[in-house]
Motif scaffolding. Structure first.
Motif, PDB file in Angstrom:
ATOM      1  N   GLY A 195       0.788  -1.213   0.000  1.00 34.96           N
ATOM      2  CA  GLY A 195       0.000   0.000   0.000  1.00 34.96           C
ATOM      3  C   GLY A 195       0.824   1.270   0.000  1.00 34.96           C
ATOM      4  O   GLY A 195       2.028   1.274  -0.244  1.00 34.96           O
ATOM      5  N   MET A 196       0.143   2.356   0.324  1.00 30.23           N
ATOM      6  CA  MET A 196       0.745   3.681   0.298  1.00 30.23           C
ATOM      7  C   MET A 196       0.053   4.556   1.337  1.00 30.23           C
ATOM      8  O   MET A 196      -1.178   4.683   1.346  1.00 30.23           O
ATOM      9  CB  MET A 196       0.581   4.291  -1.109  1.00 30.23           C
ATOM     10  CG  MET A 196       1.096   5.703  -1.289  1.00 30.23           C
ATOM     11  SD  MET A 196       0.622   6.389  -2.906  1.00 30.23           S
ATOM     12  CE  MET A 196       1.350   5.175  -4.018  1.00 30.23           C
ATOM     13  N   ASP A 197       0.833   5.156   2.222  1.00 28.15           N
ATOM     14  CA  ASP A 197       0.317   6.114   3.209  1.00 28.15           C
ATOM     15  C   ASP A 197      -0.893   5.581   3.967  1.00 28.15           C
ATOM     16  O   ASP A 197      -1.866   6.298   4.197  1.00 28.15           O
ATOM     17  CB  ASP A 197      -0.042   7.439   2.533  1.00 28.15           C
ATOM     18  CG  ASP A 197       1.185   8.190   2.049  1.00 28.15           C
ATOM     19  OD1 ASP A 197       2.288   7.920   2.556  1.00 28.15           O
ATOM     20  OD2 ASP A 197       1.052   9.047   1.158  1.00 28.15           O
ATOM     21  N   GLY A 198      -0.845   4.311   4.344  1.00 28.70           N
ATOM     22  CA  GLY A 198      -1.916   3.727   5.137  1.00 28.70           C
ATOM     23  C   GLY A 198      -3.060   3.151   4.333  1.00 28.70           C
ATOM     24  O   GLY A 198      -4.018   2.631   4.915  1.00 28.70           O
ATOM     25  N   VAL A 199      -2.992   3.212   3.004  1.00 32.25           N
ATOM     26  CA  VAL A 199      -4.053   2.678   2.145  1.00 32.25           C
ATOM     27  C   VAL A 199      -3.499   1.480   1.381  1.00 32.25           C
ATOM     28  O   VAL A 199      -2.437   1.567   0.758  1.00 32.25           O
ATOM     29  CB  VAL A 199      -4.559   3.737   1.157  1.00 32.25           C
ATOM     30  CG1 VAL A 199      -5.702   3.176   0.312  1.00 32.25           C
ATOM     31  CG2 VAL A 199      -5.010   4.997   1.893  1.00 32.25           C
ATOM     32  N   ARG A 200      -4.220   0.355   1.427  1.00 35.44           N
ATOM     33  CA  ARG A 200      -3.763  -0.814   0.679  1.00 35.44           C
ATOM     34  C   ARG A 200      -4.958  -1.608   0.163  1.00 35.44           C
ATOM     35  O   ARG A 200      -6.059  -1.555   0.725  1.00 35.44           O
ATOM     36  CB  ARG A 200      -2.868  -1.700   1.526  1.00 35.44           C
ATOM     37  CG  ARG A 200      -3.564  -2.473   2.649  1.00 35.44           C
ATOM     38  CD  ARG A 200      -2.565  -3.260   3.478  1.00 35.44           C
ATOM     39  NE  ARG A 200      -3.236  -4.175   4.402  1.00 35.44           N
ATOM     40  CZ  ARG A 200      -3.454  -5.460   4.149  1.00 35.44           C
ATOM     41  NH1 ARG A 200      -3.058  -5.970   2.997  1.00 35.44           N
ATOM     42  NH2 ARG A 200      -4.055  -6.235   5.024  1.00 35.44           N
ATOM     43  N   ILE A 201      -4.728  -2.318  -0.927  1.00 41.18           N
ATOM     44  CA  ILE A 201      -5.725  -3.220  -1.483  1.00 41.18           C
ATOM     45  C   ILE A 201      -5.545  -4.595  -0.850  1.00 41.18           C
ATOM     46  O   ILE A 201      -4.427  -5.109  -0.743  1.00 41.18           O
ATOM     47  CB  ILE A 201      -5.582  -3.294  -3.015  1.00 41.18           C
ATOM     48  CG1 ILE A 201      -6.001  -1.952  -3.629  1.00 41.18           C
ATOM     49  CG2 ILE A 201      -6.418  -4.428  -3.592  1.00 41.18           C
ATOM     50  CD1 ILE A 201      -5.756  -1.839  -5.097  1.00 41.18           C
ATOM     51  N   THR A 202      -6.653  -5.190  -0.436  1.00 43.02           N
ATOM     52  CA  THR A 202      -6.589  -6.479   0.260  1.00 43.02           C
ATOM     53  C   THR A 202      -7.051  -7.644  -0.595  1.00 43.02           C
ATOM     54  O   THR A 202      -6.658  -8.784  -0.344  1.00 43.02           O
ATOM     55  CB  THR A 202      -7.427  -6.438   1.545  1.00 43.02           C
ATOM     56  OG1 THR A 202      -8.784  -6.080   1.209  1.00 43.02           O
ATOM     57  CG2 THR A 202      -6.862  -5.409   2.518  1.00 43.02           C
ATOM     58  N   SER A 203      -7.890  -7.385  -1.614  1.00 42.96           N
ATOM     59  CA  SER A 203      -8.305  -8.468  -2.505  1.00 42.96           C
ATOM     60  C   SER A 203      -8.818  -7.875  -3.809  1.00 42.96           C
ATOM     61  O   SER A 203      -9.219  -6.712  -3.878  1.00 42.96           O
ATOM     62  CB  SER A 203      -9.388  -9.347  -1.866  1.00 42.96           C
ATOM     63  OG  SER A 203     -10.590  -8.629  -1.697  1.00 42.96           O
ATOM     64  N   PHE A 204      -8.805  -8.713  -4.843  1.00 38.11           N
ATOM     65  CA  PHE A 204      -9.260  -8.327  -6.180  1.00 38.11           C
ATOM     66  C   PHE A 204     -10.263  -9.368  -6.637  1.00 38.11           C
ATOM     67  O   PHE A 204     -10.021 -10.572  -6.516  1.00 38.11           O
ATOM     68  CB  PHE A 204      -8.064  -8.259  -7.131  1.00 38.11           C
ATOM     69  CG  PHE A 204      -8.435  -7.978  -8.559  1.00 38.11           C
ATOM     70  CD1 PHE A 204      -8.826  -6.713  -8.956  1.00 38.11           C
ATOM     71  CD2 PHE A 204      -8.392  -8.991  -9.509  1.00 38.11           C
ATOM     72  CE1 PHE A 204      -9.170  -6.453 -10.275  1.00 38.11           C
ATOM     73  CE2 PHE A 204      -8.731  -8.748 -10.831  1.00 38.11           C
ATOM     74  CZ  PHE A 204      -9.119  -7.466 -11.218  1.00 38.11           C
ATOM     75  N   THR A 205     -11.405  -8.910  -7.159  1.00 38.35           N
ATOM     76  CA  THR A 205     -12.482  -9.829  -7.522  1.00 38.35           C
ATOM     77  C   THR A 205     -12.827  -9.691  -8.997  1.00 38.35           C
ATOM     78  O   THR A 205     -13.147  -8.597  -9.470  1.00 38.35           O
ATOM     79  CB  THR A 205     -13.736  -9.585  -6.674  1.00 38.35           C
ATOM     80  OG1 THR A 205     -13.410  -9.777  -5.291  1.00 38.35           O
ATOM     81  CG2 THR A 205     -14.858 -10.533  -7.067  1.00 38.35           C
ATOM     82  N   VAL A 206     -12.752 -10.810  -9.728  1.00 35.16           N
ATOM     83  CA  VAL A 206     -13.211 -10.879 -11.111  1.00 35.16           C
ATOM     84  C   VAL A 206     -14.659 -11.346 -11.079  1.00 35.16           C
ATOM     85  O   VAL A 206     -14.976 -12.346 -10.426  1.00 35.16           O
ATOM     86  CB  VAL A 206     -12.345 -11.849 -11.935  1.00 35.16           C
ATOM     87  CG1 VAL A 206     -12.888 -11.984 -13.358  1.00 35.16           C
ATOM     88  CG2 VAL A 206     -10.905 -11.359 -11.966  1.00 35.16           C
ATOM     89  N   PRO A 207     -15.550 -10.647 -11.765  1.00 35.86           N
ATOM     90  CA  PRO A 207     -16.986 -10.866 -11.567  1.00 35.86           C
ATOM     91  C   PRO A 207     -17.548 -12.043 -12.340  1.00 35.86           C
ATOM     92  O   PRO A 207     -16.929 -12.587 -13.241  1.00 35.86           O
ATOM     93  CB  PRO A 207     -17.585  -9.572 -12.088  1.00 35.86           C
ATOM     94  CG  PRO A 207     -16.667  -9.196 -13.206  1.00 35.86           C
ATOM     95  CD  PRO A 207     -15.289  -9.584 -12.729  1.00 35.86           C
ATOM     96  N   GLY A 208     -18.784 -12.387 -11.929  1.00 36.35           N
ATOM     97  CA  GLY A 208     -19.638 -13.178 -12.769  1.00 36.35           C
ATOM     98  C   GLY A 208     -20.532 -12.199 -13.499  1.00 36.35           C
ATOM     99  O   GLY A 208     -20.276 -11.796 -14.629  1.00 36.35           O
ATOM    100  N   ASP A 209     -21.570 -11.713 -12.793  1.00 38.94           N
ATOM    101  CA  ASP A 209     -22.478 -10.733 -13.391  1.00 38.94           C
ATOM    102  C   ASP A 209     -22.302  -9.347 -12.783  1.00 38.94           C
ATOM    103  O   ASP A 209     -23.020  -8.423 -13.136  1.00 38.94           O
ATOM    104  CB  ASP A 209     -23.941 -11.187 -13.189  1.00 38.94           C
ATOM    105  CG  ASP A 209     -24.220 -12.510 -13.883  1.00 38.94           C
ATOM    106  OD1 ASP A 209     -23.655 -12.709 -14.970  1.00 38.94           O
ATOM    107  OD2 ASP A 209     -24.977 -13.319 -13.326  1.00 38.94           O
ATOM    108  N   SER A 210     -21.377  -9.189 -11.855  1.00 42.42           N
ATOM    109  CA  SER A 210     -21.171  -7.891 -11.211  1.00 42.42           C
ATOM    110  C   SER A 210     -19.886  -7.265 -11.726  1.00 42.42           C
ATOM    111  O   SER A 210     -19.196  -7.816 -12.581  1.00 42.42           O
ATOM    112  CB  SER A 210     -21.103  -8.082  -9.692  1.00 42.42           C
ATOM    113  OG  SER A 210     -20.042  -8.955  -9.364  1.00 42.42           O
TER     114      SER A 210
END
Length: 306
Positions: free
Chosen positions: A63-78
């Motif tokens: 992350g950066m300055d206290g912000v980070r990505i925790t998961s990534f989701t590839v959709p079905g219909d969303s």
């Protein structure tokens, strides 16, 4: 130094450009979507071959300055989405402005999202989800996401959330701005959202702040913009502006991002007071002042009703 959003990858077809590229962090963020914490835009993202059901992949992101990505989701219909968390390791409550970038397999930027996370108390973590816009089937697949930029201001000085009104009854904000041939213009907006008449006269009072929210030196703040450009018309003298409840006024910040000798100056934060004695509001237009050392300010002018 402020960072520029990653340019968006064009579509491979000649007749359908993917997205308008982002050029500078403040004035040219028009290509970014805007979301509140936990909210997202509707529609599916990514190209052909998306999975039939959502696939969530954990992300080990520093992350950066206290912000980070925790998961990534590839959709079905969303929509394609990324879960994130914001942790305040400081000593005061902060409001965060974050650009998340969705990327293809080669790291190219496919979509940029501007997310505001409000009122994160010291030692607290806030979690949310950001969603990519729907992309055409011909576009490269979106395969990841990253934190591109983080700005944070004291919550007490953050612009009021759209649709809300601060205790002062006066809402101050900055727009996305406009740019042409190196000329930059950002509008400051003053809305009377309260119940009393409000009168302002003259120019907004500005403090230019660096990445650490410390004063920027070496930049001359000018009354008016004629020393910057005459293309926007002559400077008008400041006049009293009386706003009834529901009425608004605007002022303009004008500069050129010309870079010659010297070190370019970028100003991520601008602390604004509508007039002497008014409560400060810190906006994040991202002024790329180049080496010009000048910023023109136009006086408050009542917004004409359309």
């Amino acid at each position: 130094m402020s960072r520029r959003p990653a340019p968006l990858r064009p579509r491979p077809t000649a007749t359908a450009p993917l997205l308008v590229a982002l050029a500078v962090i403040g004035p040219l963020l028009a290509a970014c979507g805007s979301e509140s914490v936990g909210a997202g835009s509707a529609g599916a993202g990514g190209g052909a071959g998306a999975a039939a059901s959502p696939t969530r992949t954990p992300v080990a992101d520093p992350g950066m300055d206290g912000v980070r990505i925790t998961s990534f989701t590839v959709p079905g219909d969303s929509a394609i989405s990324a879960a994130y968390e914001v942790t305040n390791d400081g000593t005061e409550t902060l409001t965060y402005s974050v650009i998340f970038t969705f990327t293809s397999s080669d790291g190219g930027a496919m979509d940029n999202k501007d997310v505001t996370v409000r009122d994160v108390a010291p030692g607290k973590t806030v979690r949310g989800t950001v969603r990519a816009d729907q992309l055409p089937s011909s576009a490269p697949l979106v395969t990841g996401a990253k934190v591109f930029r983080v700005l944070k201001v004291p919550a007490a000085e953050a612009p009021a959330e759209p649709g809300t009104c601060p205790a002062s009854g006066i809402r101050v904000s900055a727009d996305r701005g406009d740019a042409a041939m190196g000329l930059r213009v950002v509008g400051l907006h003053l809305d009377n959202c309260g119940t009393d008449t409000y009168t302002v006269e003259g120019y907004p009072l500005l403090e230019l702040l660096d990445d650490d929210r410390e004063p920027v030196t070496g930049v001359k703040i000018l009354d008016g913009s004629n020393e910057i450009t005459t293309g926007a018309g002559p400077d008008e003298p400041p006049r009293p502006v009386t706003l009834k409840p529901g009425e608004s006024a605007t002022a303009g910040l004008v500069w050129r991002n010309t870079t010659q000798s010297g070190t370019p100056v970028n100003v991520p934060y601008v602390r604004v007071r509508a007039q002497p004695g008014a409560a400060p509001v810190t906006v994040t237009p991202g002024l790329d002042l180049g080496t010009t050392g000048k910023l023109g300010v136009r006086p408050w002018k009542k917004t004409e009703l359309q």
